[in-house]
Design a protein around this motif. Structure first.
Motif, PDB file in Angstrom:
ATOM      1  N   VAL A  27      29.448  -8.052  24.526  1.00  0.00           N
ATOM      2  CA  VAL A  27      29.221  -7.183  25.690  1.00  0.00           C
ATOM      3  C   VAL A  27      29.115  -8.035  26.950  1.00  0.00           C
ATOM      4  O   VAL A  27      29.675  -7.707  27.997  1.00  0.00           O
ATOM      5  CB  VAL A  27      27.953  -6.335  25.499  1.00  0.00           C
ATOM      6  CG1 VAL A  27      27.591  -5.627  26.791  1.00  0.00           C
ATOM      7  CG2 VAL A  27      28.147  -5.315  24.398  1.00  0.00           C
ATOM      8  N   GLY A  30      32.199  -8.784  28.475  1.00  0.00           N
ATOM      9  CA  GLY A  30      32.946  -7.684  29.068  1.00  0.00           C
ATOM     10  C   GLY A  30      33.643  -6.775  28.079  1.00  0.00           C
ATOM     11  O   GLY A  30      34.571  -6.068  28.448  1.00  0.00           O
ATOM     12  N   SER A  32      33.811  -3.518  26.147  1.00  0.00           N
ATOM     13  CA  SER A  32      33.128  -2.224  26.062  1.00  0.00           C
ATOM     14  C   SER A  32      33.105  -1.711  24.623  1.00  0.00           C
ATOM     15  O   SER A  32      32.266  -0.888  24.265  1.00  0.00           O
ATOM     16  CB  SER A  32      33.788  -1.213  26.995  1.00  0.00           C
ATOM     17  OG  SER A  32      35.138  -1.071  26.659  1.00  0.00           O
ATOM     18  N   LEU A  35      29.886  -2.553  23.111  1.00  0.00           N
ATOM     19  CA  LEU A  35      28.815  -1.678  23.600  1.00  0.00           C
ATOM     20  C   LEU A  35      28.840  -0.347  22.867  1.00  0.00           C
ATOM     21  O   LEU A  35      27.786   0.231  22.575  1.00  0.00           O
ATOM     22  CB  LEU A  35      28.967  -1.459  25.107  1.00  0.00           C
ATOM     23  CG  LEU A  35      27.800  -0.727  25.766  1.00  0.00           C
ATOM     24  CD1 LEU A  35      26.584  -1.618  25.813  1.00  0.00           C
ATOM     25  CD2 LEU A  35      28.148  -0.258  27.150  1.00  0.00           C
ATOM     26  N   GLU A  36      30.048   0.113  22.548  1.00  0.00           N
ATOM     27  CA  GLU A  36      30.133   1.380  21.826  1.00  0.00           C
ATOM     28  C   GLU A  36      29.483   1.265  20.444  1.00  0.00           C
ATOM     29  O   GLU A  36      28.753   2.161  20.007  1.00  0.00           O
ATOM     30  CB  GLU A  36      31.597   1.804  21.681  1.00  0.00           C
ATOM     31  CG  GLU A  36      31.714   3.160  21.012  1.00  0.00           C
ATOM     32  CD  GLU A  36      33.140   3.672  20.952  1.00  0.00           C
ATOM     33  OE1 GLU A  36      34.060   2.895  21.260  1.00  0.00           O
ATOM     34  OE2 GLU A  36      33.310   4.846  20.585  1.00  0.00           O
ATOM     35  N   HIS A  39      25.860   1.288  20.909  1.00  0.00           N
ATOM     36  CA  HIS A  39      25.418   2.630  21.277  1.00  0.00           C
ATOM     37  C   HIS A  39      25.307   3.498  20.027  1.00  0.00           C
ATOM     38  O   HIS A  39      24.319   4.193  19.820  1.00  0.00           O
ATOM     39  CB  HIS A  39      26.423   3.218  22.268  1.00  0.00           C
ATOM     40  CG  HIS A  39      26.086   4.585  22.751  1.00  0.00           C
ATOM     41  ND1 HIS A  39      26.685   5.700  22.241  1.00  0.00           N
ATOM     42  CD2 HIS A  39      25.207   5.008  23.679  1.00  0.00           C
ATOM     43  CE1 HIS A  39      26.192   6.755  22.842  1.00  0.00           C
ATOM     44  NE2 HIS A  39      25.299   6.374  23.720  1.00  0.00           N
ATOM     45  N   ARG A  40      26.326   3.440  19.164  1.00  0.00           N
ATOM     46  CA  ARG A  40      26.306   4.219  17.936  1.00  0.00           C
ATOM     47  C   ARG A  40      25.140   3.812  17.051  1.00  0.00           C
ATOM     48  O   ARG A  40      24.532   4.639  16.374  1.00  0.00           O
ATOM     49  CB  ARG A  40      27.607   3.981  17.171  1.00  0.00           C
ATOM     50  CG  ARG A  40      28.505   5.168  17.202  1.00  0.00           C
ATOM     51  CD  ARG A  40      29.882   4.884  16.696  1.00  0.00           C
ATOM     52  NE  ARG A  40      30.852   5.482  17.595  1.00  0.00           N
ATOM     53  CZ  ARG A  40      30.974   6.798  17.775  1.00  0.00           C
ATOM     54  NH1 ARG A  40      30.235   7.638  17.096  1.00  0.00           N
ATOM     55  NH2 ARG A  40      31.848   7.278  18.640  1.00  0.00           N
ATOM     56  N   ALA A  43      21.459   4.276  19.666  1.00  0.00           N
ATOM     57  CA  ALA A  43      21.094   5.444  20.478  1.00  0.00           C
ATOM     58  C   ALA A  43      20.283   6.485  19.694  1.00  0.00           C
ATOM     59  O   ALA A  43      19.318   7.024  20.244  1.00  0.00           O
ATOM     60  CB  ALA A  43      22.348   6.071  21.076  1.00  0.00           C
ATOM     61  N   GLN A  65      21.076   6.733  29.078  1.00  0.00           N
ATOM     62  CA  GLN A  65      22.279   6.312  29.795  1.00  0.00           C
ATOM     63  C   GLN A  65      22.015   5.026  30.580  1.00  0.00           C
ATOM     64  O   GLN A  65      22.768   4.059  30.494  1.00  0.00           O
ATOM     65  CB  GLN A  65      22.676   7.436  30.760  1.00  0.00           C
ATOM     66  CG  GLN A  65      24.062   7.364  31.281  1.00  0.00           C
ATOM     67  CD  GLN A  65      25.028   7.991  30.303  1.00  0.00           C
ATOM     68  OE1 GLN A  65      24.623   8.450  29.242  1.00  0.00           O
ATOM     69  NE2 GLN A  65      26.289   7.976  30.627  1.00  0.00           N
ATOM     70  N   PHE A  68      21.658   1.878  28.385  1.00  0.00           N
ATOM     71  CA  PHE A  68      22.856   1.184  27.932  1.00  0.00           C
ATOM     72  C   PHE A  68      23.633   0.584  29.098  1.00  0.00           C
ATOM     73  O   PHE A  68      24.321  -0.422  28.931  1.00  0.00           O
ATOM     74  CB  PHE A  68      23.721   2.114  27.078  1.00  0.00           C
ATOM     75  CG  PHE A  68      23.180   2.230  25.684  1.00  0.00           C
ATOM     76  CD1 PHE A  68      23.486   1.271  24.731  1.00  0.00           C
ATOM     77  CD2 PHE A  68      22.311   3.248  25.339  1.00  0.00           C
ATOM     78  CE1 PHE A  68      22.958   1.344  23.463  1.00  0.00           C
ATOM     79  CE2 PHE A  68      21.787   3.327  24.067  1.00  0.00           C
ATOM     80  CZ  PHE A  68      22.106   2.373  23.128  1.00  0.00           C
ATOM     81  N   LEU A  69      23.489   1.178  30.265  1.00  0.00           N
ATOM     82  CA  LEU A  69      24.098   0.532  31.439  1.00  0.00           C
ATOM     83  C   LEU A  69      23.402  -0.783  31.740  1.00  0.00           C
ATOM     84  O   LEU A  69      24.039  -1.776  32.103  1.00  0.00           O
ATOM     85  CB  LEU A  69      24.022   1.459  32.653  1.00  0.00           C
ATOM     86  CG  LEU A  69      25.036   2.588  32.656  1.00  0.00           C
ATOM     87  CD1 LEU A  69      24.873   3.428  33.898  1.00  0.00           C
ATOM     88  CD2 LEU A  69      26.441   2.033  32.585  1.00  0.00           C
ATOM     89  N   TRP A  72      24.665  -3.234  29.409  1.00  0.00           N
ATOM     90  CA  TRP A  72      26.000  -3.659  29.857  1.00  0.00           C
ATOM     91  C   TRP A  72      25.900  -4.738  30.921  1.00  0.00           C
ATOM     92  O   TRP A  72      26.664  -5.689  30.949  1.00  0.00           O
ATOM     93  CB  TRP A  72      26.737  -2.434  30.380  1.00  0.00           C
ATOM     94  CG  TRP A  72      28.084  -2.678  30.983  1.00  0.00           C
ATOM     95  CD1 TRP A  72      28.427  -2.519  32.288  1.00  0.00           C
ATOM     96  CD2 TRP A  72      29.274  -3.106  30.317  1.00  0.00           C
ATOM     97  NE1 TRP A  72      29.744  -2.818  32.475  1.00  0.00           N
ATOM     98  CE2 TRP A  72      30.291  -3.185  31.279  1.00  0.00           C
ATOM     99  CE3 TRP A  72      29.570  -3.435  29.007  1.00  0.00           C
ATOM    100  CZ2 TRP A  72      31.583  -3.563  30.979  1.00  0.00           C
ATOM    101  CZ3 TRP A  72      30.870  -3.822  28.712  1.00  0.00           C
ATOM    102  CH2 TRP A  72      31.848  -3.878  29.683  1.00  0.00           C
TER     103      TRP A  72
END
Lengths: 195, 268
Positions: A27, A30, A32, A35-36, A39-40, A43, A65, A68-69, A72
């Protein structure tokens, strides 16, 4: 303007089964996709846990939200403890801070935003933690049951969630002094019950 | 970890059906136990929606450092993009500017009358940048930008500023490194002539292509210097001598006035 060509960092290989530190490294480079995966993976439990602190689903989702930002943007600042393959505690730190700032935004917009503190992993394996991990199995469970809800909430915010007194005061919406006295009283009660 | 949560316990926790103390216990355990975390029921639809929102933000292109700097200076987003997209403000152009100035400086230090070289080039360097800042043939995106509402005078002036600022900064830096003992005030002798030349080419570009206008003005400057140099009792230096500066200022004011007037006429 092509003044500086963006230096492309080498992306470490990662997959759905990679441990958290590797994903966070990706992450930071860079990716993404990493990150997904994070997130899975994280979250659902973060959401379940935040729901115990905030009943408004909109604010909850906004806080997640933002969490996770923040991951990032700050993934590079994550420094795993040697041998630790889990970023759960670090993520929780960010999530609870984001929830507090969401609640503050809604509740009193006139308070000037103070600079956010840097994210450090809280919930380091302290003595309190070791006891807490065995709540169900130790005498602490019964002792906690005997506390009044206010005292329990104060203990939860400061010990379990690892918040500072100031943050605990914000999330519980009581003055800082009250948090302090409640924590002191709760600890005295627990000491009494456990000895 | 010596024990694990049962799926039933986790489900009860996730559906908010446990008392505070059990919740605290579950949370303390979840914080340190990744396998138990996977037991937390996940609402697939919610996850997809949440990730879609997140991806919107995450996949946005990161602004270039220069764009961020301009934005920090308080410019609007559209202006920032246009400035950052100025053609010829690439590395190649900046590198060549630096190269020319370094050569001029070298000549000034090494040759007996070498500082003349610098006097000749310093006003022309910003002009060269402006010549390549706007117009058909030099801007790869000119066809696209020319149909936007920003095109025309406004874009031309924006681009000119974008080129002038770094060029003038570089020239000032070079002028301060000149061999003759100069105060900051005498080091900027070339600034007014240079700006006048730029303004002149902008006025001219109403009738001809900007590159052509700049070339003509630059040529005029070099030719006039050469004529002055070949004459007997004058030197090219008299063009930029202190007593001529008011004249340059007057010319610059007149040309700027013309430009502003034209802009006013166009916009009303």
């Amino acid at each position: 303007m092509k003044l500086f060509r963006r230096t492309r960092r080498r992306v470490p290989p990662y997959g759905p089964e990679s441990p958290d530190p590797e994903l966070l490294a990706a992450v930071a480079a860079g990716e993404s996709g990493a990150l997904e995966i994070l997130h899975r993976r994280h979250a659902p439990w973060l959401r379940a846990r935040l729901r115990y602190r905030c009943s408004d689903p909109d604010q909850l989702d906004a806080a997640l939200q933002e969490t996770f930002l923040a991951v990032w943007r700050n993934a590079g600042s994550f420094t795993p403890r040697p041998g630790d393959t889990d970023a759960g505690a670090w993520l929780w730190t960010i999530a609870i801070r984001q929830l507090i700032s969401q609640l503050r935004k809604r509740a009193n917009r006139w308070i000037a935003d103070s600079a956010p503190e840097p994210y450090e992993t809280i919930g380091d394996a302290s003595a309190e933690d070791m006891v807490l991990l065995n709540i169900e199995h130790g005498p602490l469970g019964a002792a906690l049951h005997s506390l009044s809800p206010e005292l329990r909430a104060a203990i939860q915010a400061t010990v379990l969630d690892g918040l500072t007194v100031r943050e605990a005061a914000q999330i519980l919406q009581i003055p800082e002094g009250t948090v302090k006295t409640r924590v002191m009283r709760a600890k005295a009660r627990l000491r009494e019950a456990l000895t | 970890m010596t024990w694990h949560l049962t799926p039933a316990q986790v489900h009860a926790y996730a559906s908010h059906a446990v008392d505070d103390v059990t919740a605290m216990s579950v949370e303390a355990h979840l914080m340190h136990c990744a396998p138990c975390r996977t037991l937390v029921p996940a609402d697939q639809e919610w996850i997809d929606r949440s990730w879609a929102d997140l991806r919107d933000v995450v996949d946005r292109p990161r602004p270039h450092p220069v764009e961020r700097l301009l934005r920090a200076l308080g410019l609007r987003d559209g202006t920032v993009k246009l400035l950052a997209a100025t053609p010829r403000l690439y590395r190649a152009w900046l590198v060549s500017t630096v190269f020319v100035l370094v050569c001029a400086l070298f000549a000034a230090h090494a040759l007996p009358k070498g500082s003349l070289v610098f006097f000749l080039t310093a006003p022309v360097v910003p002009l060269a940048g402006v010549a390549l800042a706007y117009g058909r043939g030099v801007d790869p995106a000119h066809t696209l930008t020319s149909i936007t509402p920003m095109a025309g005078q406004r874009l031309l002036f924006l681009r000119t500023c974008a080129v002038l600022v770094p060029a003038v900064a570089l020239c000032t830096l070079a002028a301060l490194m000149m061999p003759s003992p100069t105060t900051p005030w005498t080091a900027v002798f070339w600034l007014l002539p240079s700006l006048t030349l730029v303004a002149g080419s902008l006025v001219l570009c109403r009738w001809v292509h900007l590159s052509l206008a700049s070339g003509a003005v630059g040529l005029l400057w070099l030719v006039s210097l050469a004529v002055l140099g070949s004459a007997d009792h004058t030197t090219p230096l008299s063009v930029v001598a202190p007593h001529t500066q008011p004249w340059w200022a007057t010319a610059l004011a007149a040309l700027t006035g013309m430009l502003l007037l034209r802009l006013r006429v166009r916009t009303t």
